[in-house]
Design an enzyme around this catalytic site. Structure first.
Site, PDB file in Angstrom:
ATOM      1  N   LYS A 179      -6.325  56.851 -19.300  1.00 55.56           N
ATOM      2  CA  LYS A 179      -7.418  57.090 -19.462  1.00 55.56           C
ATOM      3  C   LYS A 179      -7.772  58.684 -19.007  1.00 55.56           C
ATOM      4  O   LYS A 179      -9.135  58.919 -19.074  1.00 55.56           O
ATOM      5  CB  LYS A 179      -8.275  56.201 -18.157  1.00 55.56           C
ATOM      6  CG  LYS A 179      -8.361  54.877 -18.746  1.00 55.56           C
ATOM      7  CD  LYS A 179      -9.348  54.709 -19.816  1.00 55.56           C
ATOM      8  CE  LYS A 179      -8.951  53.048 -20.429  1.00 55.56           C
ATOM      9  NZ  LYS A 179      -9.095  53.163 -22.034  1.00 55.56           N
ATOM     10  N   TYR A 208       3.978  47.420 -22.568  1.00 57.40           N
ATOM     11  CA  TYR A 208       3.907  47.751 -21.331  1.00 57.40           C
ATOM     12  C   TYR A 208       4.763  46.573 -20.688  1.00 57.40           C
ATOM     13  O   TYR A 208       4.386  45.326 -20.971  1.00 57.40           O
ATOM     14  CB  TYR A 208       2.277  47.724 -20.801  1.00 57.40           C
ATOM     15  CG  TYR A 208       1.491  48.657 -21.063  1.00 57.40           C
ATOM     16  CD1 TYR A 208       1.345  49.578 -20.234  1.00 57.40           C
ATOM     17  CD2 TYR A 208       0.770  48.691 -22.465  1.00 57.40           C
ATOM     18  CE1 TYR A 208       0.497  50.727 -20.590  1.00 57.40           C
ATOM     19  CE2 TYR A 208       0.274  49.782 -22.820  1.00 57.40           C
ATOM     20  CZ  TYR A 208      -0.177  50.871 -21.697  1.00 57.40           C
ATOM     21  OH  TYR A 208      -0.854  51.819 -22.206  1.00 57.40           O
ATOM     22  N   TYR A 238      -9.372  48.725 -22.220  1.00 61.87           N
ATOM     23  CA  TYR A 238      -8.337  49.781 -22.700  1.00 61.87           C
ATOM     24  C   TYR A 238      -8.746  50.523 -23.740  1.00 61.87           C
ATOM     25  O   TYR A 238      -8.568  51.635 -24.247  1.00 61.87           O
ATOM     26  CB  TYR A 238      -7.262  48.636 -23.317  1.00 61.87           C
ATOM     27  CG  TYR A 238      -5.831  49.521 -23.664  1.00 61.87           C
ATOM     28  CD1 TYR A 238      -4.850  49.784 -22.635  1.00 61.87           C
ATOM     29  CD2 TYR A 238      -5.694  50.183 -24.883  1.00 61.87           C
ATOM     30  CE1 TYR A 238      -3.946  50.400 -22.872  1.00 61.87           C
ATOM     31  CE2 TYR A 238      -4.585  50.823 -25.209  1.00 61.87           C
ATOM     32  CZ  TYR A 238      -3.643  51.017 -24.305  1.00 61.87           C
ATOM     33  OH  TYR A 238      -2.399  51.707 -24.477  1.00 61.87           O
ATOM     34  N   PRO A 289      -1.478  56.776 -14.801  1.00 63.81           N
ATOM     35  CA  PRO A 289      -1.448  57.129 -16.245  1.00 63.81           C
ATOM     36  C   PRO A 289      -1.476  55.676 -17.098  1.00 63.81           C
ATOM     37  O   PRO A 289      -1.828  55.642 -18.402  1.00 63.81           O
ATOM     38  CB  PRO A 289      -0.136  57.788 -16.448  1.00 63.81           C
ATOM     39  CG  PRO A 289       0.595  57.644 -15.371  1.00 63.81           C
ATOM     40  CD  PRO A 289      -0.281  57.453 -14.074  1.00 63.81           C
ATOM     41  N   HIS A 349      -4.040  51.921 -33.845  1.00 65.81           N
ATOM     42  CA  HIS A 349      -3.399  50.753 -33.105  1.00 65.81           C
ATOM     43  C   HIS A 349      -4.311  49.839 -32.703  1.00 65.81           C
ATOM     44  O   HIS A 349      -5.320  50.168 -31.931  1.00 65.81           O
ATOM     45  CB  HIS A 349      -2.607  51.215 -31.818  1.00 65.81           C
ATOM     46  CG  HIS A 349      -1.216  51.759 -31.808  1.00 65.81           C
ATOM     47  ND1 HIS A 349      -0.252  51.903 -31.182  1.00 65.81           N
ATOM     48  CD2 HIS A 349      -0.686  52.468 -33.155  1.00 65.81           C
ATOM     49  CE1 HIS A 349       0.910  52.638 -31.600  1.00 65.81           C
ATOM     50  NE2 HIS A 349       0.669  52.789 -32.653  1.00 65.81           N
TER      51      HIS A 349
END
Ligand code: APR
Ligand code: PHB
Length: 394
Positions: free
Chosen positions: A297, A201, A385, A293, A72
């Site tokens: 990570k 998200y 990220y 979460p 991704h």
């Protein structure tokens, strides 16, 4: 029994450390409290940083991940009913993440360990660590009605948040930092195509939601729920209805629902124990730290810990140098605190905090607006990220 390194715990940390040491010719035994099937039954996050995929390649277990995992280059942030894509690949100069479930990572590591004929003791009862402040630590455990002892040179505490290693350190020798969040994540796994080809998200006034996936036919979704909610009280229909209410119109239209394969509620916690070395015992992974979460990570930090630890042990055995061992805790903690900060910040940004009142909501809206409309804001999210490097070089 004798070994060089006794590894407590056969989760991702212990298994990956086992492979890294094996590649370096260092002898290790893994002692695990549960059965292998139990370990594989745990469902956790599924986003791997490149640092982690490189490590899996390094120990030779990356083949299935490259075949079945999904690369991704971005993810969506949805707020005020609109979606905004964070183009991680562009913002980080070509970095991506790999979406591949932790269960699959664990399975690949277990298979490799078995194929190499390495020793893992499953269903070990009453595991105890001894004498780790000397050069001859020991591990004892019970199995088949007998007490067994392993003499070793080092102990790796890879035994998760509720493990025995951290709990065996005298209270005055350890400092713990903790924040528990006032909500949990209700997760559902379903054999349905994901609502979107990348992750979404969601910040909504009804609470956070996350649309993730395990494959093109298997989805993983989460909803922010009060900690007092009981999973039994959430029917599949109730879950899908609530998710729909938190999505945008496009998402609602594309959402395919179906029976849940797994459904559970997990609390959210930030936790760090310092230091991570006590004489000849080291903590790694969830034994030393927990992140909420949001941003996935946990597994990635476990991987960087054991990379540093294997490096330190390899240096010890090859050069008789304790430099790597001495710097282990400091090196780990620097990367851990950065990931703790990001996970806490991303959690604070995306979840609903009614206790912060209308001004809290307005400030959150303004920050979200800044993040998606500022190159610097978006790059900061993207850089964290995809994962910070193993060596910061500064
Ligand atoms: N003796 C032996 N084994 C133990 C003991 C004990 N006293 N206590 C716990 N264990 C085992 C657990 O059964 C588990 O299999 O240690 C293992 C720890 O595994 P994880 O909890 O998966 O932790 P870790 O390997 O550090 O992985 C970190 O996995 O847990 C997720 O969210 C976490 O993604 C992160 C990553
Ligand atoms: C998951 O797929 O389980 C997942 C993905 C991203 C997260 C957390 C969990 O931030």
């Amino acid at each position: 029994m004798r070994t060089q390194v006794a590894i407590i715990g056969a989760g991702p940390s212990g298994l990956l450390l086992g492979q890294l040491l094996h590649k370096a010719g260092i002898d290790a035994v893994i002692i695990e409290r549960q059965s292998g099937d139990y370990v594989l039954g745990r469902i956790r996050a599924g986003v791997l940083e490149q640092v982690t995929t490189d490590l899996l390649d390094e120990v030779g277990v990356g083949q299935r991940m490259h075949k079945e995992g999904m690369v991704h280059g971005g993810f969506d942030m949805l707020f005020k009913g609109e979606r905004h894509r964070i183009d991680m690949n562009r913002l980080t100069g070509g970095k991506n993440v790999m979406v591949y479930g932790q269960t699959e990572v664990t399975r690949d590591l277990m298979d490799a360990r078995q194929a190499a004929g390495l020793v893992t003791i499953y269903e070990a009862g009453n595991v105890s660590v001894h004498d780790f402040n000397t050069k001859r630590p020991r591990v004892t455990y019970e199995k088949d009605g007998q007490t067994h002892e392993i003499e070793c040179e080092f102990i790796a505490g890879c035994d998760g948040f509720h493990g025995v290693c951290r709990a065996s350190v005298p209270e005055g020798a350890i400092t713990e930092y903790e924040k528990v969040y006032p909500f949990g994540w209700l997760g559902v796994l379903a054999e349905t195509p994901p609502v979107h080809h990348e992750l979404i998200y969601v910040n909504s006034t009804r609470g956070f939601a996350l649309c993730s996936q395990r494959s093109s036919t298997r989805s993983r979704y989460y909803l922010q729920v009060p900690l007092t909610d009981k999973v039994e009280a959430w029917s599949d229909d109730a879950f899908w209805n609530e998710l729909r209410l938190r999505l945008d119109a496009g998402g609602r239209e594309k959402l395919v629902t179906g029976p849940s394969i797994e459904k559970s509620i997990a609390p959210l916690r930030s936790f760090v124990a310092e230091p991570m070395r006590f004489g000849r015992m080291f903590l790694a992974g969830d034994a030393a730290h927990i992140v909420p979460p949001t941003g996935a990570k946990g597994l990635n930090l476990a991987a960087s810990d054991v990379k540093y630890l294997s490096g330190a042990l390899i240096e010890f055995y090859a050069d008789k140098s304790e430099a790597g061992i001495d710097s282990y805790s400091g090196r780990c903690l620097r990367r851990i605190w950065r990931a703790e900060r990001f996970s806490w910040w991303f959690t604070s940004l995306m979840h609903h905090f009614p206790e912060n009142g209308p001004i809290g909501q307005k400030l959150q809206d303004a920050e979200l607006d800044y993040i998606v409309n500022s190159e610097a804001g978006a790059r900061s999210v993207a850089e964290n990220y995809v994962g910070l490097p193993l060596d910061f070089g500064d």
